[in-house]
Design a protein around this motif. Sequence first.
Motif, PDB file in Angstrom:
ATOM      1  N   GLU A 217      -1.156 -12.920 -46.316  1.00 18.31           N
ATOM      2  CA  GLU A 217      -1.912 -13.344 -47.496  1.00 18.31           C
ATOM      3  C   GLU A 217      -1.161 -13.135 -48.810  1.00 18.31           C
ATOM      4  OE1 GLU A 217      -5.602 -11.265 -47.300  1.00 18.31           O
ATOM      5  OE2 GLU A 217      -6.439 -12.601 -45.758  1.00 18.31           O
ATOM      6  N   ASN A 218      -0.157 -12.252 -48.808  1.00 22.05           N
ATOM      7  CA  ASN A 218       0.474 -11.876 -50.076  1.00 22.05           C
ATOM      8  C   ASN A 218       1.962 -12.176 -50.171  1.00 22.05           C
ATOM      9  OD1 ASN A 218      -1.779 -10.388 -51.595  1.00 22.05           O
ATOM     10  ND2 ASN A 218      -1.842  -9.455 -49.572  1.00 22.05           N
ATOM     11  N   ALA A 219       2.512 -12.853 -49.184  1.00 19.29           N
ATOM     12  CA  ALA A 219       3.934 -13.183 -49.256  1.00 19.29           C
ATOM     13  C   ALA A 219       4.183 -14.512 -48.561  1.00 19.29           C
ATOM     14  CB  ALA A 219       4.785 -12.081 -48.612  1.00 19.29           C
ATOM     15  N   ARG A 220       5.242 -15.140 -48.968  1.00 18.92           N
ATOM     16  CA  ARG A 220       5.560 -16.456 -48.427  1.00 18.92           C
ATOM     17  C   ARG A 220       6.214 -16.339 -47.049  1.00 18.92           C
ATOM     18  NH1 ARG A 220      11.003 -17.672 -48.944  1.00 18.92           N
ATOM     19  NH2 ARG A 220      12.222 -16.103 -50.035  1.00 18.92           N
ATOM     20  N   THR A 221       6.008 -17.362 -46.237  1.00 15.37           N
ATOM     21  CA  THR A 221       6.681 -17.487 -44.952  1.00 15.37           C
ATOM     22  C   THR A 221       7.351 -18.855 -44.937  1.00 15.37           C
ATOM     23  OG1 THR A 221       5.082 -16.084 -43.834  1.00 15.37           O
ATOM     24  CG2 THR A 221       6.396 -17.529 -42.451  1.00 15.37           C
ATOM     25  N   SER A 222       8.572 -18.912 -44.458  1.00 14.10           N
ATOM     26  CA  SER A 222       9.299 -20.178 -44.470  1.00 14.10           C
ATOM     27  C   SER A 222       9.976 -20.410 -43.125  1.00 14.10           C
ATOM     28  CB  SER A 222      10.350 -20.182 -45.599  1.00 14.10           C
ATOM     29  OG  SER A 222      11.274 -19.132 -45.405  1.00 14.10           O
ATOM     30  N   MET A 288       5.029  -6.095 -53.582  1.00 19.24           N
ATOM     31  CA  MET A 288       5.453  -6.369 -54.956  1.00 19.24           C
ATOM     32  C   MET A 288       4.654  -7.507 -55.574  1.00 19.24           C
ATOM     33  SD  MET A 288       7.766  -4.147 -55.721  1.00 19.24           S
ATOM     34  CE  MET A 288       8.656  -4.822 -57.106  1.00 19.24           C
ATOM     35  N   ARG A 289       4.361  -8.527 -54.798  1.00 16.22           N
ATOM     36  CA  ARG A 289       3.593  -9.656 -55.329  1.00 16.22           C
ATOM     37  C   ARG A 289       2.168  -9.243 -55.683  1.00 16.22           C
ATOM     38  NH1 ARG A 289       4.923 -15.594 -52.940  1.00 16.22           N
ATOM     39  NH2 ARG A 289       7.163 -15.543 -53.214  1.00 16.22           N
TER      40      ARG A 289
END
Length: 308
Positions: A217-222, A288-289
């Motif tokens: 929910e709080n960080a990007r996945t690529s 951190m986000r």
Amino acid sequence: MIELSDLTKRYGAKTAVEGLTFSVRPGVVTGFLGPNGAGKSTTMRMMLGLDHPTDGEVRIDGRRYAELRDPLTFIGALLEARSVHPGRTAYHHLQCLAQSNGIPTRRIDEVLDLVGLTAVARKRPKGFSLGMGQRLGIASAMLGDPRILMFDEPVNGLDPEGIHWIRNLMKRLAAEGRTVFVSSHLMSEMALTAEHLVVIGRGRLLADTSMARFIEENARTSVRVRSPEPERLREALEGAGLAPARRPDGGFEVEGGDTARVGELAAEHRVTLHELSVERASLEEAFMRLTHGTVEYQAHDGGDDELG
């Protein structure tokens, strides 16, 4: 179980903790995270009756800490490993704790062996290294064989072997059905240890969720993808509405992409792939986000506009 209900602590005009409500359940390692000044230490001190809340309450297995007759047999804690009388040996330090909490003296040798301090049991802790002091603090927490354990920065000063040991110890204690609550600034270590997270910022609850969901929910996945035909691959991805970013190795990173979709696009356009994998976000990035706006003291990069 530890239960916090609308826990609040004010020091004059400053509110250190505001309206915290969450539960720390048995059977999992729960990580307690927050930037410096977030109120973590104040919260843990209120859990142990060392600070009194302005409002709200904490329950330890359904009772207030002050109501526990022999508290070390209910909850063991490591908050400050150096809180040891300098004139007592490690053994006598534990003996004083045992006698004041109705704990059999045979337990002293058991916990000293558990933490690897048997050989220095008759030495004074003032000569201990930081790591040895941490081990003595953990022995103190374990002395009453409690169902609930709280650790604040437990790996401070430990060497790699010691870090591996305390990580496995916390997991084993949780697997036994105990409640394990641990605070640490080492995100890489927390990611390997905790299954559930409680995150606070400026004294307020920001998250109370599983480790996996918190990162999701709080960080990007690529998606990371690489091909010997990079231009054809790029055209295929852009044609499907994706935005590939070139990587130093010649491949692409597709933020928010899905490996199945990228793989199917490559197959549809007959593009050979040499790599197709998920680039998962880290706990540190997610933390951190989420907490960026709650950091009390922020350093700057020292650019010309600031040094002027």
